[in-house]
Design an enzyme around this catalytic site. Sequence first.
Site, PDB file in Angstrom:
ATOM      1  N   GLU A  15       0.867  -1.182   0.000  1.00  0.00           N
ATOM      2  CA  GLU A  15       0.000   0.000   0.000  1.00  0.00           C
ATOM      3  C   GLU A  15       0.895   1.221   0.000  1.00  0.00           C
ATOM      4  OE1 GLU A  15      -3.650  -1.748   2.755  1.00  0.00           O
ATOM      5  OE2 GLU A  15      -2.609   0.073   3.350  1.00  0.00           O
ATOM      6  N   ASP A  30      -5.800   9.358  10.293  1.00  0.00           N
ATOM      7  CA  ASP A  30      -4.482   8.837  10.638  1.00  0.00           C
ATOM      8  C   ASP A  30      -3.948   9.395  11.944  1.00  0.00           C
ATOM      9  OD1 ASP A  30      -3.530   7.014   8.503  1.00  0.00           O
ATOM     10  OD2 ASP A  30      -4.064   8.728   7.250  1.00  0.00           O
ATOM     11  N   TYR A  60     -10.617  -4.699   3.839  1.00  0.00           N
ATOM     12  CA  TYR A  60      -9.676  -4.248   4.851  1.00  0.00           C
ATOM     13  C   TYR A  60     -10.474  -4.058   6.135  1.00  0.00           C
ATOM     14  CZ  TYR A  60      -5.874  -1.215   6.729  1.00  0.00           C
ATOM     15  OH  TYR A  60      -4.876  -0.646   7.462  1.00  0.00           O
TER      16      TYR A  60
END
Lengths: 283, 412
Positions: free
Chosen positions: A56, A67, A182
């Site tokens: 990735e 994040d 995911y």
Amino acid sequence: MPSQTPPQTRIDRCFAALKREGRPAFVTFVTAGDPDYETSKAILLGLPEAGADVIEIGMPFSDPMADGPAVQASSLRALQAGQTMKRTLQLVREFRAKDNLTPIILMGYYNPIYVYPSAAFLDEARDSGVDGMIVVDVPPEADEELCLPAMERGLSFIRLATPTTDDKRLPAVLANTSGFVYYVSITGITGAAAPVVSDVRAQVARIKRSTPLPVVVGFGVRTPEQAKTLADCADGVVVGSALVEAIRTTLGPDGKAGPDTISSVHRIVQNLAAGLRGAASRV
Amino acid sequence: MASPTTSDTQAPNSFRAGPDDHGFFGLYGGRFVAETLMPLILELEQAYEAAKNDAGFQAELRDLLEHYGGRPSPLYFAERLTEHLKGAKIYFKRDELNHTGSHKINNCLGQIQLARRMGKTRIIAETGAGQHGVAVATVCARFGLPCEIYMGATDVARQSPNVARMHMLGAKVHSVTSGAGTLKDSMNEALRDWVTNVRDTYYIIGTAAGPHPYPAMVRDFQAVIGNEVRKQMQEREGRLPDTLVAAIGGGSNAIGLFYPFLDDKSVKIYGVEAAGHGIDVPNGHNASMTGGRPGVLHGNRTYLIQDEDGQILEGHSISAGLDYPGVGPEHSWLKDTGRVSYVPITDKEALDAFQLCAKLEGIIPALEPSHALAYVQKLAPTLPKDDLLVMNMCGRGDKDVFAVAGYLGMKI
């Protein structure tokens, strides 16, 4: 497996091969252009040999809202070193010229794609050798904006499923997902608290009842032991924050790449890969 | 399929019908959030729709607005400013007289009631100038809920009186050091908190931006401003106003004043953006509609200050409340449809208006409405004397006195 149709994409071929080998996928995340273009390229080119099955590549963004501090800092380092979307696609092209097997997933946020604009971005991503993408802030409700045009070009649009994705919502999340799913193992940001293994096992099992796609687990995975334990409940694990932290801690006093920056990332990947294979560390 | 870059600018039948079922005002708005938050956003939308149509909820809110918030706020004829500018008849909507000193309390009383109805036990918020943070800390104290406020480090320094107020009200204030340490960064950090504590936490967004349903919900709670002006102007002058002026950061006070008048074609409407050091100074302003282009940030598509690569710029404004590189999506749509005119005002023009208002009217305005005042200074002299102009005095300047004294070189 003679009864199955041959897998079409690099991602499908990769997971099919891993299944034959009976081991989980090791998915690595680094940010494009962190800490600079050339170092980033050297890190990427060495990842498959160090043990990464899927790569990735983060597309740097000024405001990475999902994040944690490690990936935020990584994104800023890349931007300060002059990374742009054009250079990220260039990086993929340069990687592809040397490695035509390892699946590449671009991961990031919608705005830099939207202003590129989207159609041109998808065309160039496909032509550069990108296999799929994860765009954190484009939910299934907006599939016609990016997901469906990506699929038309043969690019996988990989969806995040989370602990808050309930049974009612799961079909919508899975509907246009391809490549793999995911599973975000915690409610939170990347690199935060360690996931609770029993919860992850139950959630991955729930998702797998609804899709034939592989399910990989990420967010908060750091150590080889943890990776091995989580991989036992899923088809693979993702490690990102630990790798970009290794970049940060090996920078020189001027903030530029140090002599150990590239090798330290590869060493962590080797350790994690060894842990995942259930073997002793090779280092 | 090419990505659309401008919306359909055909005039709709009504300017008050949005957003659509997916939260869009034309091209703008939507729900661009991470999957972890999606179920929450959908739950919030349902809870808000139910509350909106619940007479009990509305009655309770009206009672709080009146007896706790101090509504209705006066509509005041600014006689000396009118004489000075020799044009339109200028009224101030005195939302700076509300409890906590700004229009922010209108929205916070609505959202805290909603949070309680949803059974949430922890409140978070972002703040720029600290006016929203103070209002959130206030309603959390009033209803006994723990409260954490994210505020950029730059803003903590330039709006210190409000930081002290939040502490005194029992809130925990997080100083955010990422980026330029302004409103954008505090919103990123609040979103990170929310995605982590998604199950028990309610996020009170203070401006008419963010993922659907926030822009519509904040607008609805702030529309009390415009609804009161309609009634008050009828009583004072026997007719509707001709001209409305309000400052725009995210745009909550402005949409609150504008929304009830959007379908009254005779009413001219002006939104005033922060031009900082000047519209021509790269990264030197936060006039997102005058100097930006459409993009996606903080859950919605809207005009943003950004570079060629889609990286969001920090921009600049002397006013912490306007120092945000985006704007609420409904404003973006109102710009493209041409219903509202958006105009820039620089730091210097706002500082001049701040001083003029203090000396002529005995009202120390916040730096945010000082931008609106500065545009009134330009606009009013061009209008006839019977033009009824309403400017939203959305906040008081107590929080700004030290910063302004510093800019003016005054010794205190």
